[in-house]
Design an enzyme around this catalytic site. Structure first.
Site, PDB file in Angstrom:
ATOM      1  N   HIS A   1     -60.627   0.508  24.880  1.00 21.10           N
ATOM      2  CA  HIS A   1     -61.388  -0.708  24.576  1.00 21.10           C
ATOM      3  C   HIS A   1     -60.485  -1.939  24.677  1.00 21.10           C
ATOM      4  CE1 HIS A   1     -64.502  -3.016  22.247  1.00 21.10           C
ATOM      5  NE2 HIS A   1     -63.430  -3.727  21.937  1.00 21.10           N
ATOM      6  N   GLU A   2     -59.290  -1.853  24.103  1.00 22.74           N
ATOM      7  CA  GLU A   2     -58.373  -3.003  24.120  1.00 22.74           C
ATOM      8  C   GLU A   2     -57.834  -3.266  25.522  1.00 22.74           C
ATOM      9  OE1 GLU A   2     -58.163  -5.010  21.622  1.00 22.74           O
ATOM     10  OE2 GLU A   2     -59.520  -3.673  20.569  1.00 22.74           O
TER      11      GLU A   2
ATOM     12  N   HIS B   1     -60.109  -5.474  27.444  1.00 17.37           N
ATOM     13  CA  HIS B   1     -59.915  -6.901  27.170  1.00 17.37           C
ATOM     14  C   HIS B   1     -58.787  -7.468  28.026  1.00 17.37           C
ATOM     15  CE1 HIS B   1     -62.830  -7.313  24.027  1.00 17.37           C
ATOM     16  NE2 HIS B   1     -62.230  -6.496  23.198  1.00 17.37           N
TER      17      HIS B   1
ATOM     18  N   GLU C   1     -67.644  -7.812  24.021  1.00 16.49           N
ATOM     19  CA  GLU C   1     -67.452  -6.560  23.287  1.00 16.49           C
ATOM     20  C   GLU C   1     -68.332  -5.453  23.860  1.00 16.49           C
ATOM     21  OE1 GLU C   1     -65.246  -5.695  20.997  1.00 16.49           O
ATOM     22  OE2 GLU C   1     -64.381  -7.680  21.317  1.00 16.49           O
TER      23      GLU C   1
END
Length: 625
Positions: free
Chosen positions: A171-172, A175, A258
């Protein structure tokens, strides 16, 4: 039911609308403030006999200029503050660096997960920080893929098993790959300008307090005091309203990004249940993602979960409702949250997917690439990994892979190393030459990515010395090979992270402005590994079909123009292309190097060099050599 690509398209479109609204808010606040400044210049007493509206109209250009200076000043101050080192930001949040040789198994597991994801993404391994918070959360930093760091809370490390931690890390990394940190940093800079208007209002009110000498029109207040007082309240009102709507839009952008990060984590890991379980862990009452340190406020948009408790969660929340995020992954979820254990190394019984053919988009990590990296790391000797994790060992590895196979050139390179390299680096180099004399070509760049944390831990003078020494080794034979050029570009990416992307702008050059460079670049790639001029022309024309129609009639460049110097000049010029143009050009480059279905080593080197100059990550292909 919408799939990953539907959610990706929706998130991008909605984010663009939110950004447009943010820009509109800036313009409205700027216009309102300009009107207030114009009336200030009119009513403050310099032109008593001129009608107010006439004077406001005449002073509007000056007012607009002053307003622009106010906004710009506060934006630049915030931009300078945000440019402080990533390590300092994470230390402000209570973070401590996780070393590669940490004796704690749970921390070592986190380091391994980040290493795997970085190599699968084609990125240098970021620095990894442990955040002293009990909430289950994580964050990512970095204005570009060169300068990145990952922070993971102690609560996440202690309570999540391996596959759920992998989902959080994925997930990070989403980003980082999609530039979310840079996007939200630009929004923070814009918000600073809006809030600066309100701060100017407070300053005006403060300066208007106190007795005034001379004649007055407004009771006990001086003639010039009341206009300042009213103008101050006007600035406060305008700035506060602008900040309110700016924060609303910032939260909207963050929420849609997100959703994209969750969808990307599912694609990267190909393990949606693990992503869902990591989100469900946030729903456990005592293990929310909330953090205590106020330094997290500015980076709340880069966290895995909401870092704060907000009373208007639907408006200012940086993340969508937890239940909505989970139901996008598991539509049949019953709404229950499982209890969490405390064994971070507990196996979950979910095996990794088998390897599969490489994806068409080589610039996005997949579950297959992640699995291949996991196996590759298990097969890599531990003594070699330990060497690469140390600063001296990482620098020695760079020198090791640049040593020539020709005895005469190699002796010349050893003389340079003996004269200029520190003794510790020479000792590590001797160890590498004795224990690992041959590094397979397919392993060199992934291993170079593993060197990134060690190289970044060198002192500034040591970094410059290492970079200069590497350049001298490549020039020892008076010529530079494609491999040496690719290593130099890759090393620039790690050791020279300067010139980050601007906070208030972006690269936006279209393809048509660099037509000669595009043609030269494809010509160079088309002439690699071909047997005849006719074959080179065929490869060139096939690759040009991936570019706009205006390029389809272009002719391949002559052989004497297709040099390494020409490749470097073309890449440096094309690095200014906007993201869509880079994507088109890299697709054409890939078509050229894969024309015969086999990626040769020199083609791989050229493609990696181009991607490094473009600042585009390239996941490894362990079957390419």
């Amino acid at each position: 039911m919408k799939d990953f690509f539907d959610h990706q398209r929706d998130a991008i479109v909605r984010a663009r609308w939110a950004l447009a609204g943010f820009c509109l808010t800036l313009l409205l606040v700027m216009g309102s403030t300009a009107i207030l400044v114009a009336f200030l210049l009119t009513e403050i007493g310099y032109w008593k006999d001129i009608p107010a509206w006439t004077e406001a109209r005449n002073t509007a250009p000056l007012a607009a200029g002053l307003t622009f200076l106010i906004l710009s000043m506060f934006c630049m101050l915030r931009a300078l503050k945000l440019r402080k080192g990533i390590a300092r930001q994470l230390r402000d949040m209570g973070g401590s660096l996780i070393a590669a040789d940490t004796p704690v198994p749970a921390y070592r597991q986190v380091y391994n997960l980040v290493e795997e994801m970085a190599i699968a993404s084609g990125l240098p391994v970021p620095d990894i920080y442990l955040l002293d918070e009990e909430g289950v959360n994580a964050c990512a930093f970095g204005l570009n893929p060169k300068t990145t760091a990952i922070g993971i809370t102690r609560g996440a490390v202690n309570r999540l098993p391996r596959d759920e931690l992998q989902a959080v890390v994925a997930h990070e990394f989403s980003h980082i790959l999609y530039g979310d940190f840079l996007l939200n940093t630009r929004l923070l800079v814009g918000l600073a300008g809006l809030f600066g208007v309100a701060r100017i209002g407070y300053l005006l009110i403060f300066s208007s307090v106190g007795p005034q000498k001379g004649p007055t029109r407004f009771g006990g207040l001086g003639f010039r005091t009341l206009p300042l007082f009213l103008l101050g309240w006007g600035f406060i009102l305008t700035g506060s309203i602008g900040t309110f709507f700016g924060k609303l839009l910032q939260a909207a952008v963050s929420r849609h990004r997100e959703f994209l990060a969750d969808a990307s984590a599912m694609q990267f890991t190909r393990n949606p249940p693990a992503v869902a379980r990591a989100l469900k862990a946030l729903g456990t009452a005592s293990f929310r993602g909330h953090v205590r340190n106020p330094a997290f406020i500015e980076c709340a948009h880069m966290m895995f979960a909401n870092a704060q408790v907000l009373w208007i969660t639907g408006l200012f929340s940086t993340h969508p409702p937890l239940e909505k995020r989970i139901r996008r992954i598991e539509p049949d979820w019953d709404g229950s949250f499982p209890s969490l254990g405390r064994n971070p190394l507990l196996p979950t019984g979910h095996s990794s997917p088998p390897p599969a053919p490489p994806p068409k988009n080589r610039h996005r990590p997949t579950a297959e690439t992640l699995y291949a990296v996991h196996l590759w790391l298990e097969e890599t000797p531990n003594p070699l990994l330990d060497l690469l994790h140390s600063p001296a060992g990482a620098a020695a590895f760079v020198l090791h892979i640049l040593l020539s196979a020709d005895p005469e050139i190699r002796n010349r390179q050893h003389d340079i190393i003996h004269r200029e390299a520190p003794s510790e680096i020479r000792a590590r180099l001797n160890t590498l030459q004795n224990d690992f004399p041959h590094i397979a070509s397919k392993d060199r760049f992934p291993l170079l990515d593993l060197c990134a944390p060690g190289l970044r831990n060198l002192q500034d003078a040591e970094k410059a010395a290492c970079h200069g020494l590497a350049l001298k080794l490549t020039e020892a034979d008076q010529r530079i090979s494609l491999f040496e050029y690719a290593v130099r570009c890759h090393l620039d990416r790690i050791l020279l992270p300067g010139n980050p992307q601007p906070l208030l702008g972006k690269q936006s050059c279209p393809l048509k402005q660099n037509t000669p460079e595009c043609i030269l670049l494809i010509s160079i790639l088309a002439r690699m590994d071909v047997q005849s001029e006719a074959e080179a022309r065929e490869v060139f024309q096939r690759a040009m079909k991936d570019l706009p129609e205006t390029f389809h009639s272009a002719e391949i460049q002559l052989q004497e123009h297709c040099t390494l110097k020409g490749l470097d000049a073309a890449c440096r010029a094309l690095a200014r292309l906007n993201p869509d143009a880079k994507r088109q050009l890299l697709r054409a480059c890939r078509a050229a190097v894969y024309a015969n279905g086999i990626l040769q080593e020199d083609e791989e080197m050229a493609y990696r060099a181009i991607a490094s100059v473009f600042n585009v990550p390239v996941p490894p292909d362990f079957r390419s050599a």
